[in-house]
Design an enzyme around this catalytic site. Structure first.
Site, short mmCIF file in Angstrom:
data_model
loop_
_atom_site.label_atom_id
_atom_site.label_comp_id
_atom_site.label_asym_id
_atom_site.label_seq_id
_atom_site.Cartn_x
_atom_site.Cartn_y
_atom_site.Cartn_z
N GLU A 240 0.81 -1.23 0.00
CA GLU A 240 0.00 0.00 0.00
C GLU A 240 0.84 1.28 0.00
OE1 GLU A 240 -2.67 -0.64 3.31
OE2 GLU A 240 -3.38 -2.54 2.48
N GLU B 26 -6.04 -10.94 -1.15
CA GLU B 26 -6.79 -10.77 0.12
C GLU B 26 -8.29 -10.78 -0.17
OE1 GLU B 26 -5.36 -7.38 2.37
OE2 GLU B 26 -3.28 -7.77 1.84
O1 9MR Z 1 -6.83 -8.46 8.61
C1 9MR Z 1 -5.79 -7.73 9.25
C2 9MR Z 1 -6.23 -7.30 10.63
O2 9MR Z 1 -6.40 -8.44 11.47
C3 9MR Z 1 -5.20 -6.37 11.25
O3 9MR Z 1 -5.70 -5.85 12.46
C4 9MR Z 1 -4.87 -5.23 10.28
C5 9MR Z 1 -3.76 -4.37 10.80
O4 9MR Z 1 -2.55 -5.06 10.89
O5 9MR Z 1 -4.48 -5.75 9.02
C6 9MR Z 1 -5.46 -6.52 8.40
O6 9MR Z 1 -4.99 -6.96 7.16
C7 9MR Z 1 -4.75 -5.94 6.18
C8 9MR Z 1 -3.57 -6.39 5.35
O7 9MR Z 1 -2.47 -6.63 6.17
C9 9MR Z 1 -3.24 -5.37 4.28
N1 9MR Z 1 -4.38 -5.07 3.48
C10 9MR Z 1 -5.58 -4.68 4.20
C11 9MR Z 1 -5.93 -5.75 5.23
C12 9MR Z 1 -7.22 -5.38 5.95
O8 9MR Z 1 -7.01 -4.23 6.70
#
Ligand code: 9MR
Length: 353
Positions: free
Chosen positions: A153, A259
């Site tokens: 990102e 994802e």
């Molecule tokens: O699903 C993830 C959630 O459990 C965490 O709290 C969050 C922060 O670390 O990240 C979420 O996963 C993200 C991923 O790492 C990057 N793309 C967006 C995802 C959803 O926020």
């Protein structure tokens, strides 16, 4: 004659045993798709028997939803804690699954110590620390983690340029390229991905990412694929999807649907997954898999769900409502969305044994 009933029931029993044996076993995602099918997991959930059993039998690839992020690994300056990530690796090894690493660099969720000290670093100090982090992690998992989201990102939400993150401010426009070079130096065999959200739905973001790829390729900066996150709703455009796949694969890159979740409760008004929404999810899932399957083999990397069961999804907390966005319900039942995945494969690929 008196023996006849005995033999006839024995015969019936034999017929039942044989025909049961001949019944094709229920399909598993990992054995019907000719590309890896992945799921994001946590060590806590893998410790639960039913969860572990479903993840082990259905999926051929794992991503740690959180525990391979800097927030978990980067304990202090040049100190790394691999324990939670290693437990995911051990599970994958026991179940012959590949691991996609997520993520080496992300502006979000930095470890607290780094959040507190980052302001005090000059650019060179931060660059050296980040390089040491990337290379230590990639080397630790060399031969185990076959691919990495290097920077996650890094493009602005609007899509019109680099995100104004702290890394960007301190390390400059070209920091993503240097992170890729550091990762490649540490493990020449690991596949390197750039991963982002809204790439399909936001033409500006797609354009910016493609320009970055073109620039990398012109300068021989290593990049092997793009992760399209696919946090999507039922209004997802298949035309835009097809277009994004064509643009990425025409650059000789692999495409990771990295994802996947499909929101089925956008306005938060449903208190259960309606039949209509479940069927729309199924159709959309089938269309996505059908279009993805038609990519040339060399451009397919994997389709990864961002969680196993609806009740595991980050979206419940993020949107404040259940979105029923994943292929399994909370009791490990296969949802219509799961069937949609199978339908999308039908006729679109050579099946594996
Ligand atoms: O699903 C993830 C959630 O459990 C965490 O709290 C969050 C922060 O670390 O990240 C979420 O996963 C993200 C991923 O790492 C990057 N793309 C967006 C995802 C959803 O926020």
């Amino acid at each position: 004659m008196r023996l006849f009933p005995f033999f006839s029931s024995l015969g019936l029993l034999l017929v039942m045993i044989i025909s049961n044996g001949l019944d094709s076993p229920e399909p598993r995602l990992r054995s019907v798709a000719n590309f890896p099918v992945g799921v994001a997991v946590s060590p806590q959930r893998l410790a639960q028997t039913d969860y572990a059993q479903t993840v082990g039998s259905e999926f051929s690839s794992l991503t740690a939803e959180n525990v391979m992020k800097p927030q978990y690994i980067w304990a202090a300056e040049r100190e790394y804690d691999f324990s939670a990530g290693d437990s995911v690796v051990a599970f994958a090894e026991n179940h012959s699954q590949q691991i996609h690493g997520h993520t080496l660099v992300w502006h979000m969720m930095k470890p607290t110590w780094l959040r507190n000290t980052i302001e005090s670093y000059d650019s060179a100090t931060l660059e050296n620390l980040l390089r040491d982090y990337i290379q230590s992690v990639v080397k630790h998992y060399q031969g185990k983690v076959i691919s990495w989201d290097v920077v996650n990102e890094a493009i602005a939400s609007e899509g019109n340029g680099m995100r104004n993150s702290f890394y960007h401010q301190k390390l400059g426009d070209d920091y993503v390229a240097r992170c890729h070079q550091y990762a490649r130096e540490a493990d020449p065999d690991a596949l390197l991905f750039y991963n982002d959200y809204d790439v399909v739905a936001n033409p500006e973001k797609l354009k910016t990412i493609l320009a970055m790829v073109d620039d990398f390729q012109a300068r021989n900066i290593p990049i092997d694929g793009i992760g399209l996150q696919m946090h999507i709703g039922l209004d997802f455009s298949l035309d835009q999807f097809q277009h994004a796949l064509e643009e990425v694969s025409s650059r000789n890159l692999k495409v990771h649907l990295s994802e996947v979740d499909i929101r089925a409760n956008p306005d938060g008004k449903s208190d259960g997954l309606t039949e209509e929404a479940a069927q729309k999810q199924r159709e959309l899932m089938a269309d996505i898999v059908r279009i993805y399957s038609q990519l040339p083999e060399k451009n397919k990397f994997a389709i990864t769900f961002w969680g196993l069961r609806d009740s595991d999804s980050w979206l419940t907390q993020h949107t404040g409502h259940s979105q029923w966005p994943l292929p399994f319900d909370e009791n490990y039942g296969k949802k219509p969305m799961y069937q949609g995945f199978l339908e999308g494969l039908e006729g679109n690929q050579t099946k594996l044994d």
